[in-house]
Design an enzyme around this catalytic site. Structure first.
Site, mmCIF file in Angstrom:
data_model
loop_
_atom_site.group_PDB
_atom_site.id
_atom_site.type_symbol
_atom_site.label_atom_id
_atom_site.label_comp_id
_atom_site.label_asym_id
_atom_site.label_seq_id
_atom_site.Cartn_x
_atom_site.Cartn_y
_atom_site.Cartn_z
ATOM 1 N N LYS A 189 -3.833 -14.452 -4.035
ATOM 2 C CA LYS A 189 -4.621 -14.351 -5.016
ATOM 3 C C LYS A 189 -4.872 -15.964 -5.550
ATOM 4 C CE LYS A 189 -7.413 -11.882 -7.889
ATOM 5 N NZ LYS A 189 -8.574 -11.235 -7.235
ATOM 6 N N ASP A 249 2.112 0.133 1.774
ATOM 7 C CA ASP A 249 2.049 1.776 1.328
ATOM 8 C C ASP A 249 0.549 2.247 1.859
ATOM 9 O OD1 ASP A 249 4.328 2.352 0.426
ATOM 10 O OD2 ASP A 249 3.622 3.528 -1.274
#
Ligand code: IPM
Ligand code: MN
Length: 354
Positions: A189, A249
């Site tokens: 980011k 996940d």
């Protein structure tokens, strides 16, 4: 070969699936004439109940001393209901990661042809997806300074990374890309975070040593979208601890078979192998949990920790045979569901009769 393997079954279905994985390692030991010394160790909620400590020092010592660790899962719903519990199973997990310096968590994501319809995503999008997420596991917000202000009205977590931590994880990722399709995606980011800018700067500098690798950088929000929309585009993804937690996940659901995916955590002292599923308390003791992820973790252990490629492949072949012949537990069964032990027995027999 003579090898010592620490066996850390943990909580919930951990002991049941790890028992099957151990059975498979014993079969490999026979077929290939190896000697594996298994040392059982304790951790997680189970260790809290026995010793009041989710990661006893003896467990750390035995693991450090072993050539590899085979781990089940930690977690007990009793602790999830009480967010203020002072001692929690997860602390045991973080402690073993820190003490063994398990800095690189590797989670392969691939689809199984026989299970493609189990994916929540359209078949045309997911089929033939095959990538690997390399998650930094001992730094970032998980281990940075954290706390509360005195009036208890403010809390903070610190995201912190040093160049040496970034370099050692990127090295693993570049080398993995070299062995695969030579594409590396660095997820960060960098438009907002200082740590991400250091990651990106380090990655760009290191990429000059790997001219054959097509390295790109992508912001994590964009990457999270593309993992679902164009999973086939990825080869190796490398990212920091928190982003990696979330992305792995997310990525695991595209395969449609959480009960099948193994993972490795490469460390400074030793490496640890575990199924990506959790302790699945609802299924505990029922002999219904899918042992395949644990069994494939044992295969990954042989391949990555002991360089036993043939042995690892035999396990993968045996698992595929079980899938194709519908010897499956309830989570992926076609019609008849087999028990945890029956699936383990079947795979064991395929190996013994190979
Ligand atoms: C994982 C888990 C752990 C993590 C938790 C249980 C601390 O979610 O292995 O991905 O966040 O790393
Ligand atoms: Mn997680």
């Amino acid at each position: 070969m003579n090898k010592q393997i620490a066996i850390l079954p943990g909580d919930g279905i951990g002991p049941e699936v790890i028992a099957e994985a151990k059975k498979i390692l014993t079969a490999v030991e026979k077929v290939f004439n190896h000697t594996f010394k298994f040392i059982p160790v304790i951790g997680g909620a189970t260790a809290i109940y026995q010793f009041g400590d989710p990661m006893p020092q003896t467990t750390i010592d035995i693991c450090k001393d072993s050539d590899a660790v085979l781990f089940g899962a930690f977690g007990d719903p009793k602790f999830d209901k009480d967010p203020n519990a002072k001692i929690r199973p997860e602390q045991g997990l973080l402690k073993i990661r820190k003490e063994l310096q398990l800095y690189a968590n590797i989670r392969p994501i691939y689809t199984f042809l026989s299970l493609i319809d189990k994916s929540p995503i359209k078949k045309e999008i997911v089929e033939k997806s095959d990538f690997c997420v390399v998650r930094e596991l001992t730094g970032g917000m998980y281990f940075g300074m954290k706390g509360r202000s005195e009036d208890n009205k403010t809390a903070f977590d610190t995201n912190i990374y040093s160049v040496y931590e970034i370099e050692r994880i990127l090295k693993i990722a570049f080398e993995m890309a070299q062995q695969r399709r030579k594409k590396l995606l660095v997820v960060d980011k960098a438009n907002v975070l200082a740590t991400s800018r250091l990651w990106r700067e380090t990655a760009i500098r290191m990429s000059k040593n790997y001219p054959e690798i097509d390295m790109q950088c992508m912001y994590v929000d964009n990457a999270s979208m593309r993992i679902i929309t164009t999973p086939r585009d990825f080869d190796v993804i490398v990212t920091e601890n928190t982003f990696g937690d979330i992305l792995t996940d997310e990525a695991s659901v595209i395969t449609g078979s959480m009960g099948l995916m193994p993972s490795a955590s490469i460390g400074v002292y030793t490496s640890l192998f575990e199924p990506i599923h959790g302790s699945y308390p609802e299924a505990t003791g029922k002999n219904i949990a899918n042992p395949m992820a644990a069994i494939l973790s044992a295969s990954m252990l042989l391949e990555m920790a002991f360089n036993m490629k043939e042995e690892a492949n035999l396990i993968k072949l045996a698992v595929n045979k079980a899938l194709e012949n519908n010897i499956r537990t309830i989570d992926i069964a076609q019609d008849k569901a087999y028990t945890t032990q029956e699936v383990g027995d079947y795979i064991q027999n395929v190996i013994l009769n190979s």
